[in-house]
Scaffold this motif. Structure first.
Motif, PDB file in Angstrom:
ATOM      1  N   ILE A 315       0.628  -0.696  -0.128  1.00 57.32           N
ATOM      2  CA  ILE A 315       0.197  -0.115  -0.403  1.00 57.32           C
ATOM      3  C   ILE A 315       0.919   1.323  -0.230  1.00 57.32           C
ATOM      4  O   ILE A 315       0.786   2.282  -0.517  1.00 57.32           O
ATOM      5  CB  ILE A 315      -0.956  -0.430   1.532  1.00 57.32           C
ATOM      6  CG1 ILE A 315      -1.909  -1.094   1.280  1.00 57.32           C
ATOM      7  CG2 ILE A 315      -1.684   1.598   1.353  1.00 57.32           C
ATOM      8  CD1 ILE A 315      -2.752  -1.624   2.172  1.00 57.32           C
ATOM      9  N   LYS A 316       2.020   1.132   0.953  1.00 53.78           N
ATOM     10  CA  LYS A 316       2.728   2.098   1.034  1.00 53.78           C
ATOM     11  C   LYS A 316       3.667   2.631  -0.166  1.00 53.78           C
ATOM     12  O   LYS A 316       3.376   3.367  -0.863  1.00 53.78           O
ATOM     13  CB  LYS A 316       3.287   2.270   1.588  1.00 53.78           C
ATOM     14  CG  LYS A 316       5.199   3.274   1.926  1.00 53.78           C
ATOM     15  CD  LYS A 316       5.903   2.456   2.376  1.00 53.78           C
ATOM     16  CE  LYS A 316       7.511   3.977   2.497  1.00 53.78           C
ATOM     17  NZ  LYS A 316       8.572   3.358   1.848  1.00 53.78           N
ATOM     18  N   GLU A 317       4.242   1.906  -1.269  1.00 51.12           N
ATOM     19  CA  GLU A 317       4.732   2.046  -2.148  1.00 51.12           C
ATOM     20  C   GLU A 317       3.956   2.250  -3.329  1.00 51.12           C
ATOM     21  O   GLU A 317       4.550   2.796  -3.853  1.00 51.12           O
ATOM     22  CB  GLU A 317       5.631   0.495  -2.547  1.00 51.12           C
ATOM     23  CG  GLU A 317       6.670  -0.037  -1.764  1.00 51.12           C
ATOM     24  CD  GLU A 317       7.838  -0.751  -1.612  1.00 51.12           C
ATOM     25  OE1 GLU A 317       7.543  -1.519  -3.298  1.00 51.12           O
ATOM     26  OE2 GLU A 317       8.504  -1.046  -1.098  1.00 51.12           O
ATOM     27  N   GLU A 318       2.074   1.673  -3.444  1.00 53.15           N
ATOM     28  CA  GLU A 318       1.486   1.943  -4.766  1.00 53.15           C
ATOM     29  C   GLU A 318       1.461   3.479  -4.421  1.00 53.15           C
ATOM     30  O   GLU A 318       0.595   4.277  -5.192  1.00 53.15           O
ATOM     31  CB  GLU A 318       0.472   1.558  -4.669  1.00 53.15           C
ATOM     32  CG  GLU A 318       0.728  -0.331  -5.328  1.00 53.15           C
ATOM     33  CD  GLU A 318      -0.230  -0.837  -5.480  1.00 53.15           C
ATOM     34  OE1 GLU A 318      -1.333   0.359  -5.855  1.00 53.15           O
ATOM     35  OE2 GLU A 318      -0.112  -1.955  -6.246  1.00 53.15           O
ATOM     36  N   LEU A 319       1.179   4.188  -2.795  1.00 57.16           N
ATOM     37  CA  LEU A 319       0.550   5.438  -3.037  1.00 57.16           C
ATOM     38  C   LEU A 319       2.251   6.272  -2.856  1.00 57.16           C
ATOM     39  O   LEU A 319       1.718   7.396  -3.825  1.00 57.16           O
ATOM     40  CB  LEU A 319       0.122   5.597  -1.476  1.00 57.16           C
ATOM     41  CG  LEU A 319      -1.008   4.555  -0.498  1.00 57.16           C
ATOM     42  CD1 LEU A 319      -1.623   4.870  -0.182  1.00 57.16           C
ATOM     43  CD2 LEU A 319      -2.515   4.966  -2.292  1.00 57.16           C
ATOM     44  N   PHE A 320       3.119   6.015  -2.680  1.00 53.30           N
ATOM     45  CA  PHE A 320       4.086   6.899  -2.780  1.00 53.30           C
ATOM     46  C   PHE A 320       5.285   6.731  -3.416  1.00 53.30           C
ATOM     47  O   PHE A 320       6.315   7.535  -3.170  1.00 53.30           O
ATOM     48  CB  PHE A 320       4.314   7.505  -0.536  1.00 53.30           C
ATOM     49  CG  PHE A 320       3.448   7.611  -0.605  1.00 53.30           C
ATOM     50  CD1 PHE A 320       2.398   9.256  -0.249  1.00 53.30           C
ATOM     51  CD2 PHE A 320       3.298   6.450   0.830  1.00 53.30           C
ATOM     52  CE1 PHE A 320       1.271   8.980   0.681  1.00 53.30           C
ATOM     53  CE2 PHE A 320       1.968   7.136   1.225  1.00 53.30           C
ATOM     54  CZ  PHE A 320       1.519   8.282   1.456  1.00 53.30           C
TER      55      PHE A 320
END
Length: 322
Positions: A315-320
């Motif tokens: 989730i973190k990598e896909e958002l940021f």
């Protein structure tokens, strides 16, 4: 006459409190009566209830073995599945990385918890033997909500338990969390206010002023990543109250994604559908130990970091981005 010797895990506590743990089925009134009538002695002398025990002290019981056994509670170690990961461990403490969905502890006996897993883990490794311990049971020094992941401090002996708990009470252990919230947070900031619990709903309210029953709260937030719709924050928890981070962030219009109690329903639905995120994106990722003396002073200034799980990192990598 029966006699026991106080070991390192039983020292530095009042004799009445030790006796209540040693014979948990006995009432306090019975214990005080036995001390007063010298049916229980310390080093062959009458003992006041508030006297502190030292290692090597001997307690004499002028009562039958059957009577003592009637009041004792025999500890049983459950062989449970270990779901946590060990982030740091030595002869005194163990730093656990708790997964989401796991209770820290429970008043009931049927659920698998961090406490049960800790006891089972140490028993399997030969570091805890309930038959040799008179009262001490390995314990955790802090708790996390069931659906919050991250660091829990476990104590392997009574010295560690007392020292870590005192350090936490004195505010000497720095605790940091990571979370993703709705909206673009403008700047790093400190949040202060008052928290009051609503027992009927099991939720808390954040107030700008003190009222009867409220508790002061203090939360620091630091921006780690951001886009136009979401922000990843580092949270420094300066007071540790129930649901403090979740409710404090929601109160300023930036609820944590996935938070079913304090979150945004539309945002939660999106993350549930896309990532199967069923609860709050909140992870206790770092602690810095301090305020420890004596045999635990080697831990001062020690920083321990526990990584997030695979889903959180996706989730973190896909958002940021990475």
């Amino acid at each position: 006459m029966n006699e026991i010797t106080i070991n390192t895990n039983e020292k530095n506590q009042r004799i009445d409190r030790f006796l209540k743990k040693y014979m948990p089925e006995a009432s306090k009134g019975f214990i005080y009566k036995m001390l007063r009538k010298k049916r229980i002695k310390l080093n062959n002398k009458r003992a006041k209830p508030n006297i502190n025990l030292k290692e090597g002290d001997k307690i004499q019981f002028y009562m039958s073995t059957e009577t003592i056994n009637k009041f004792k509670e025999y500890k049983k170690v459950e062989d449970v599945v270990i779901r946590f990961k060990v982030t740091y461990e030595d002869e005194n403490i163990i730093i656990i990385n708790k997964p989401k969905g796991l209770l820290s502890h429970s008043a009931g006996n049927n659920e698998n918890t961090v406490v049960k897993q800790l006891i089972s883990y140490l028993h399997k490794r030969g570091e805890y033997d309930p038959e040799k311990e008179k009262t001490f049971i390995p314990a955790i020094c802090n708790r996390l909500d069931k659906n919050t992941s991250g660091i829990i401090i476990g104590a392997k002996n009574n010295l560690a338990l007392q020292s870590i708990n005192e350090s936490i009470r004195n505010g000497n252990i720095d605790k940091y969390y990571k979370c993703i919230v709705k909206g673009k947070v403008a700047t790093d900031k400190e949040l202060k206010g008052y928290l009051i619990k609503e027992p009927k709903t099991n939720k808390v309210d954040i107030l700008g002023h003190e009222i009867k029953g409220s508790k002061k709260i203090h939360t620091k937030i630091k921006i780690l990543n951001e886009n136009k719709n979401f922000t990843m924050l580092e949270i420094e928890l300066l007071t540790g109250r129930t649901h403090q981070i979740r409710a404090h962030l929601a109160s300023i219009g930036h609820p944590i994604i996935g938070d079913l109690k304090y979150g945004d329903k539309k945002v939660n639905k999106y993350f549930l559908g896309k990532y199967k995120l069923e609860n709050q994106f909140l992870h206790a990722y770092k602690i810095v130990l301090n305020g420890l003396d004596g045999k635990l002073d080697y831990l001062n200034n020690k920083k321990i970091v526990a990584p997030m799980d695979t889903k959180a990192n996706i989730i973190k990598e896909e958002l940021f981005g990475k």
